[in-house]
Design an enzyme around this catalytic site. Structure first.
Site, PDB file in Angstrom:
ATOM      1  N   ASN A  27       0.696  -1.245   0.308  1.00 21.43           N
ATOM      2  CA  ASN A  27       0.287   0.093  -0.278  1.00 21.43           C
ATOM      3  C   ASN A  27       0.961   1.325  -0.030  1.00 21.43           C
ATOM      4  O   ASN A  27       0.777   1.883   0.883  1.00 21.43           O
ATOM      5  CB  ASN A  27      -0.832   0.032   0.889  1.00 21.43           C
ATOM      6  CG  ASN A  27      -1.794   1.214   1.370  1.00 21.43           C
ATOM      7  OD1 ASN A  27      -1.579   2.366   0.711  1.00 21.43           O
ATOM      8  ND2 ASN A  27      -3.263   0.888   2.068  1.00 21.43           N
ATOM      9  N   ASP A  28       0.992   2.164  -1.327  1.00 18.46           N
ATOM     10  CA  ASP A  28       1.984   2.981  -1.494  1.00 18.46           C
ATOM     11  C   ASP A  28       1.643   4.251  -0.272  1.00 18.46           C
ATOM     12  O   ASP A  28       2.380   5.229  -0.654  1.00 18.46           O
ATOM     13  CB  ASP A  28       1.981   3.802  -2.666  1.00 18.46           C
ATOM     14  CG  ASP A  28       3.201   2.628  -3.959  1.00 18.46           C
ATOM     15  OD1 ASP A  28       4.062   2.477  -3.147  1.00 18.46           O
ATOM     16  OD2 ASP A  28       3.383   2.399  -5.064  1.00 18.46           O
ATOM     17  N   CYS A  29       0.494   4.447  -0.286  1.00 14.40           N
ATOM     18  CA  CYS A  29      -0.310   5.368   0.442  1.00 14.40           C
ATOM     19  C   CYS A  29      -0.381   5.114   1.917  1.00 14.40           C
ATOM     20  O   CYS A  29      -0.807   6.036   2.731  1.00 14.40           O
ATOM     21  CB  CYS A  29      -1.962   5.797  -0.102  1.00 14.40           C
ATOM     22  SG  CYS A  29      -1.718   5.676  -1.804  1.00 14.40           S
ATOM     23  N   ASN A  48       1.770   6.074   4.587  1.00 10.33           N
ATOM     24  CA  ASN A  48       2.925   6.411   4.662  1.00 10.33           C
ATOM     25  C   ASN A  48       3.507   6.769   6.092  1.00 10.33           C
ATOM     26  O   ASN A  48       3.713   7.802   6.702  1.00 10.33           O
ATOM     27  CB  ASN A  48       3.320   7.098   3.640  1.00 10.33           C
ATOM     28  CG  ASN A  48       3.211   7.517   2.302  1.00 10.33           C
ATOM     29  OD1 ASN A  48       1.576   7.724   2.502  1.00 10.33           O
ATOM     30  ND2 ASN A  48       3.358   6.409   2.002  1.00 10.33           N
ATOM     31  N   GLN A  87       5.535   9.279  -0.469  1.00 13.97           N
ATOM     32  CA  GLN A  87       6.468   8.262  -0.355  1.00 13.97           C
ATOM     33  C   GLN A  87       7.886   9.008  -0.539  1.00 13.97           C
ATOM     34  O   GLN A  87       8.462   7.975   0.677  1.00 13.97           O
ATOM     35  CB  GLN A  87       6.001   7.043  -1.586  1.00 13.97           C
ATOM     36  CG  GLN A  87       4.528   6.250  -1.579  1.00 13.97           C
ATOM     37  CD  GLN A  87       3.907   7.182  -2.302  1.00 13.97           C
ATOM     38  OE1 GLN A  87       4.196   8.456  -2.950  1.00 13.97           O
ATOM     39  NE2 GLN A  87       2.275   7.296  -1.945  1.00 13.97           N
TER      40      GLN A  87
END
Ligand code: BGC
Ligand code: NOJ
Length: 811
Positions: free
Chosen positions: A482-484, A486, A499
């Site tokens: 999940n790149d989001c 953070n 990111q």
């Protein structure tokens, strides 16, 4: 509501009205030359790299939408129209767009003239061919003009849309006979040009946009076309285009064709010129001469169809469910090829100038592609692995042309390396090619650092172990899948990347998802070690898998589901104790797929919680409740309005994780119902709500907290394609490559009925007939191979080019 229908016999989706709820596109090309083409003939093309070598210009987010493409204008006695409807949008007497495997056909008519435009990129040629077949269906003779139109991009697509002070001066073309050559920057540092030719004598041409359109006109009012007269303009700076005018005369019932070729050509550095400042046209002539007759075009189209029939024949299903058949046999596999080719670079939602190839994206794309062309999967694996660092971490992205890691994005996404193990396992299971492990692969592309691919896998596995947090769970780094999410990037500055602004090195934020992924890939990794003669290391790896499992059960369980993470302060993310974001889909999918908590009953509980809290009419949302305010400690996820993208959207990529997890528990009804909810063929009926193409997956469908619940975005380039195919082919239908053979282990609804899969596997063809008259969800009672009983449910590798009949009885 539908805007077309599937023609399965021809492997086409037929769009029956041009005003679809969003442009519905197709991809042409499978090797070096690629085109995007919409149902109104919009789109663009490029050679190898959508950013660096773009042939034609496209303006994203334009008004009206999807303006720009390869356009053909018919001026029939003052009635002007396009076979693709746009840009003129003249009401047509009939319109149809057929998107097929690597080609698109527009079939339209107006005032007794029927025009069929067939667009494709031939196998083995670096060009897009458009053939216009024109038939006079009226009782009178007809004489009309056909104007072609493409607008050239000055190669670097990013520069092309930003650097106007330079670009308005550099455009150069040549016109020689019927061919237009776009040669901007060829005089200096480029050795390539574009050619746009037609196979008939021309009445005129244009190469300067302003002359052709008129400065204040759009594509829908080109002066030259409306007046019926080309300007014979030669571009000098400004905006070079290619346009031919051909007059066609047809007796009643007569049919003629025109063949247009738009190609990319290269010359050797020392053979660039024919004479001073005149380009060497030899490669262009060769290309054009390959497509000057209908017979040549027909045979190239035939070859393209054979190519696709061949590829798709590797996995063919025959079941009672025609929607399932068409997704499995045609469209899902097709999308897997496109995502493999494009990664996340060029679609109608990805501009082709943004991202390079993703390390984790490309590794996952292999899951749906490796059975199609294993040799290309092999090359891809070695390319990806070469962007790994010596400490086992990895560049998050790399550029397709240079194959170098992208410094701007860097590394620090701590799930990345594990996907390499996932991809390599899938490759070996498909091919039995153990030799790939001994390939020498550099780290960070530095040749001197090269070691075996096996060593790369070890570094991947160890990287997780070398980066454990306080609960002995993997540190998340900048983000995991999940790149989001953070957890170490506390971004307060508008425009900054969520990111990469890693400014809060907590050293303690941990991911339960990575833990689940680790346990999921661990056993295959250990098997790879064992078979490579590394018995002790294999045992050690299995110990670590057990340790990780224990850590998840101890500190990654929240009571009714698996926790998502611990943040930079050691607080829980995805827990019932949270005010929002109590439950996340990812760890439920991966932990259960990995078998964590199955015997303890936690796995079942976790999936039940998913159904209770995350499931909606249109699919399973990523998290619940969606975040309603921005949280510095969570990052981009909370930047999205509730219900969109990673914040409570139906992220289609991880719906199949739940479906596969259900098969681990043997719940075939649930597995199939999860599969169907996001599957395009089943949502075709609600195209007006869903909006994107009903033949391919989109990355996201708006979740229930969004006002536009059910509306999809970001179609085509998504890991959903590979995961959905992996799910349905290997876990629901249960035809699963393993290191030693083909495992047969369906997990289906009890009333699914019998079905047959024809699967090519390591050189043999297996016709697998599954008898489920016992109405079971899972379980193989007996199996025969060419009439001989097979113990267990693993088909041996026959590998002799023969066809085998396999009869499987569930029970
Ligand atoms: C998107 C993610 C994507 C990431 C890539 C984010 O804005 O929401 O889906 O993975 O960008 O950098
Ligand atoms: C899209 C990205 O391409 C992928 O790498 C990521 O895992 C998902 N978004 C989820 O954030």
């Amino acid at each position: 509501m539908k805007f077309g229908y599937f023609d399965d016999g021809r492997k086409e989706y037929v769009i029956t009205r041009p005003d679809t709820p969003y442009p519905w596109i197709n991809y042409l090309g499978s090797e070096n030359f690629f085109s995007l083409i919409s149902n109104t003939s919009g789109g663009y093309c490029f050679y190898k790299d959508a950013r660096m070598l773009r042939l034609t210009r496209y303006r994203y987010n334009n008004v009206p939408t999807d303006a720009g493409g390869r356009y053909f204008y018919i001026n029939d006695g003052g009635t002007v129209w396009n076979p693709g409807w746009a840009p003129l949008k003249t009401p047509l007497d009939s319109y149809e767009c057929r998107h097929g495997m690597g080609y698109s056909v527009f079939d339209s008519s107006k005032n007794g003239l029927r025009v069929t435009q067939t667009a494709f990129v031939p196998i083995g040629a670096d060009c897009e061919v458009n053939r216009l077949t024109m038939k006079n269906t009226s009782a009178e003779p007809k004489s009309f003009q056909v104007f072609s139109f493409v607008e050239f991009c000055l190669w670097n697509a990013y520069d092309d849309m930003t650097n106007f002070q330079r670009n308005f001066n550099i455009g150069e073309v040549e016109v020689a006979g019927k061919a237009i050559y776009h040669k901007t920057e060829y005089r200096e540092r480029r050795n390539h040009y574009a050619v746009f030719g037609v196979n008939a004598p021309i009445d005129g041409f244009d190469t300067d946009r302003e002359s052709f359109l008129g400065l204040y006109n759009g594509f829908d009012k080109p002066d030259a076309v409306l007046e019926g007269k080309s300007r014979n303009s030669v571009a000098s700076g400004w905006a070079p285009i290619g346009s031919h005018c051909v007059r066609v005369t047809l007796a009643p019932g007569e049919e003629k064709s025109l063949i247009y070729v738009l190609g990319y050509c290269e010359n050797p550095e020392d053979d660039k010129w024919e004479s001073p400042n005149v380009v060497n046209k030899a490669p262009a002539q060769k290309l054009l001469s390959a497509f000057t007759t209908d017979a040549q075009v027909d045979s190239a189209l035939e070859r393209l169809k054979e190519y696709w029939n061949g590829l798709l024949s590797n996995y063919q299903l025959d079941s009672a469910d025609e929607k399932l058949n068409r997704m499995v046999n045609i469209w899902n596999q097709y999308q897997c090829m496109v995502t493999f080719n494009m990664s996340r670079s060029a679609s109608y939602f990805e501009s082709g100038i943004g991202r390079g190839m993703g390390f984790r994206d490309s590794a996952q794309d292999l899951l749906g592609f490796v059975h199609l062309i294993p040799s290309r999967a092999r090359t891809r694996i070695l390319d990806i692995a070469a962007t790994q660092m010596e400490d086992g971490s990895a560049y998050h992205q790399y550029q397709p042309l240079t194959k170098r890691g992208n410094h701007e994005v860097g590394s620090g996404f701590n799930d990345d390396s594990l996907w390499l193990i996932f991809g390599v396992s899938a490759y070996i299971k498909e091919t039995g090619d153990w030799s790939i492990l001994q390939e020498q692969v550099p780290f960070n592309n530095v040749d001197a650092s090269a070691d075996t691919l096996l060593e790369h896998l070890k570094r991947s596995f160890d990287h997780v172990l070398n980066n454990l947090g306080p609960h002995k769970l993997p540190l998340i780094g900048r983000a995991d899948w999940n790149d989001c999410l953070n957890l170490n990037c506390f971004s307060k500055t508008p425009g900054e990347s969520f990111q990469t602004c890693a400014n809060f090195e907590s050293g303690i934020a941990e991911s339960v998802f990575i833990a689940g992924l680790f346990v999921a890939v661990g056993p295959d990794y250990a098997d790879i070690l064992r078979r490579s003669g590394l018995k002790q290391e294999a045992e050690h790896a299995l110990c670590e898998v057990q340790n990780m499992t224990d850590a998840i059960l101890k500190d990654g369980w929240d009571g009714e589901w698996f926790l998502r993470a611990y943040d930079a302060f050691g607080d829980k993310v995805g827990s019932r104790d949270c005010d929002e974001g109590k439950l996340f889909i990812e760890p439920q999918g991966f932990c259960v797929m990995a078998g964590v908590g199955v015997k303890e009953g936690m796995a079942q509980r976790a999936l039940d919680s998913v159904h209770e809290h995350l499931d909606t009419e249109y699919g399973i949302v990523l998290n619940w409740p969606s975040y309603t305010s921005y949280r510095l400690n969570l990052g981009e996820i909370s930047s999205y309005p509730p219900g969109y993208k990673e914040n409570g959207g139906i992220f289609c990529h991880n719906n199949p994780w739940i479906s596969i997890a259900e098969t681990v528990l043997g719940r075939g009804d649930k597995a199939f119902s999860v599969y169907k909810k996001t599957c395009p063929a089943y949502t075709e009926e609600i195209s007006e709500i869903h909006r994107t193409e009903p033949y391919v997956y989109a990355q996201m469908i708006a979740g229930r907290d969004a006002p536009r619940h059910g509306e999809a975005k970001n179609s085509w380039l998504t890991g959903t394609a590979a995961w959905s195919f992996y799910d349905v082919s290997q876990f629901i239908l249960g035809i699963r490559p393993q290191f030693d053979g083909l495992e047969i282990d369906p997990c289906i609804p009890a009333d699914f009925g019998n079905f047959t899969v024809e699967r090519k596997f390591r050189g043999a063809t297996y016709r697998i007939e599954i008898d489920n008259s016992a109405k079971k969800c899972k379980g193989v009672r007996s199996m025969t191979l060419d009439g001989k009983p097979v113990a267990g449910n693993l088909l041996p590798v026959c590998g002799d080019g023969q066809k085998y009949i396999v009869r499987v009885t569930m029970g």
